[in-house]
Scaffold this active site. Sequence first.
Site, mmCIF file in Angstrom:
data_model
loop_
_atom_site.group_PDB
_atom_site.id
_atom_site.type_symbol
_atom_site.label_atom_id
_atom_site.label_comp_id
_atom_site.label_asym_id
_atom_site.label_seq_id
_atom_site.Cartn_x
_atom_site.Cartn_y
_atom_site.Cartn_z
ATOM 1 N N GLU A 239 -23.294 -50.845 2.064
ATOM 2 C CA GLU A 239 -23.195 -49.423 1.712
ATOM 3 C C GLU A 239 -23.644 -48.626 2.915
ATOM 4 O O GLU A 239 -24.779 -48.759 3.379
ATOM 5 C CB GLU A 239 -24.104 -49.100 0.531
ATOM 6 N N ASP B 161 -31.867 -38.185 -3.528
ATOM 7 C CA ASP B 161 -32.593 -39.075 -2.627
ATOM 8 C C ASP B 161 -34.042 -38.685 -2.422
ATOM 9 O O ASP B 161 -34.390 -37.509 -2.343
ATOM 10 C CB ASP B 161 -31.883 -39.133 -1.268
#
Lengths: 406, 270
Positions: free
Chosen positions: B50, B61
């Site tokens: 990824e 995040d």
Amino acid sequence: MNKPIPVSDFHAYPDVHGRFADYGGIYMPETLMPPLEELTAAYLALRDDPEFIAEFERDLKHYVGRPSPIYHAERLSKKIGGAQILLKREDLNHTGAHKINNTIGQALVARRMGKRRIIAETGAGQHGVATATVCARFGLDCIVYMGAVDIERQKINVFRMKLLGAEVVPVVSGSKTLKDALNEAMRDWVTNVADTFYIIGTVAGPHPYPMMVRDFNAVVGREARAQMLEQYGRLPDVLTACVGGGSNAIGLFHAFLNDREVAMVGAEAAGEGIETGRHAASLAAGRRGVLHGNRTYVICDDQGQITETHSISAGLDYPGVGPEHAFLKDSGRASYVGITDDEAMAAFHELARTEGILAALESSHAIAQAIKLARSMPKDQLILCNLSGRGDKDVQTIAAHEGITL
Amino acid sequence: MTERIEQRFAELRKHGRKGLIPFVTAGDPIPDATVAIMHALVAAGADLIELGVPYSDPVADGPTIQHSSERAIARGVGIERILAWVAEFRATDATTPIVLMGYLNPIEIYGYARFAEQARAAGVDGVLIVDVPVEESGSVERLRDAGIRQIFLVAPTTTELRLAAIRKQAQGFVYYVSFAGITGATQLDPVEVRRRVDHIKQGGDIPVAVGFGVRDAATAVTVSASADAVVIGSALVARLAEAEDAESAVSVARDFLAPIREALDLAAAA
């Protein structure tokens, strides 16, 4: 760039997906989708609940002090020599701005949903203060996220929030301003989703926020429309309001959207001038993109990175704008223009000296636009300008801007 | 050629192994080291990579990936360079699937048609766009039409109704977010993760990868009991951030991942 979209009923938006034609929607991580669905369902039920409506209206009347008057700025109008400038006095509300209309509404929704922990983001601190105020009023826990840079710039509002019992959390990521405070509030929400209600301060964010915040602020336009008919026997020719995220503007515009003879002009922050790149005029100078959960106009670079904005008025210093405004722009129903820091400052002084009113720097953008329009309009025409907040909070900024030590 | 993800999960299943999916932010800590880091991760046992597309406002995040994105943006990393790195990686690795993970605005501004065409040509296999839930997947139709797999998140809050809608649209694998929170947090509840992953798998045969909160061999092994693959991001990104040059970034990546691979294989064999 875009062809105007023909619209038969502006009050039919958003659709069930939260879309205002091409704008709005729900661009959020999966974790927050179920709570957003839950909020939408709860809000749609409450919106038609007579008990809830009565509760909201009672607080608007007895706690906020509504209705706010429409005041004819006669000396200002005479000095300009054109159309008559009328002011919708949202600055007279409790806490000094329109923001409280929305925070009361959302706090009531939170209470009905059984959520006792309230989070909010704030830039200048006005929405933070309005949220802290209603949390104190309803006995709810209040955590306000605020960029570290803004905390430094707005010490008085930070203290005000603390006096009201709120916890102010400094945000040190990104540009350390409003957009980052919003990011951090989202991160808090995603982490504490079970017991937390997020009170967003403007008509941006994911569905249902642009609709819900608009509905709570729409009292401004509903009142104003009735007051115009009562006081002047007719609707105004033009509405003006400042646009950062756009909550006071949509609040004023919404009730008039289907009155096609009423023109609408939103005043965005052109900062030091759009050509300098130091501005916050998402509609006038941004491009179509996605930010904070909705499709709208954003200020970003060629890589799609959201860029720092600038305005003397912290409340307009935001790189996005509510999706309904994006829709109104594209449909041609409203137009959006940039007002520079200097133009807003000049309007601030003009209003102070002619009418004895210190307007918020945000609202001074709308005043500047009203003055510009009035000059080229005949004396029997009416401009209704949303005086969305009072300027007491800005005296230090104004002094600093003019090189005056207090 | 566009089925690398499906092939990889089929191979894993056939050999009774669990997939290991490292996440690295493209261009961090040293832009020119990204391709070498990717190869090192494969050498250390990565089954799929990824690659994070940095974004200025990453709402899902935690601080580690936020800072990593900020560093990459400051060094001018954008989609064009990232696709060039993917193409460079593909020149010597034709089989390891690559999924770009990020947020919608950079792709929107790049242009969907242009992105779809160039990403496919570069050898990108899938995208996981964090702020595109199933409701808004119409935005990225062109990517799907170009054969780029749409990876969707499933969260602990996801309802049955939503899960059904996600299953209908999911391609490649689904990414189960192990707890309600942001990347890099440490709230893993293995029993609950297992229950949820088993439930997701009951409804179809799409592989399930689990991420958020996986930080070392022990947590990877715990999570892999029910999942088809584990994703490990923040812990790796934090290590890489300390690397001073490309060479040390490559060895950090290898040394971090190899023991996790070993532990996963040992657990699967046991």
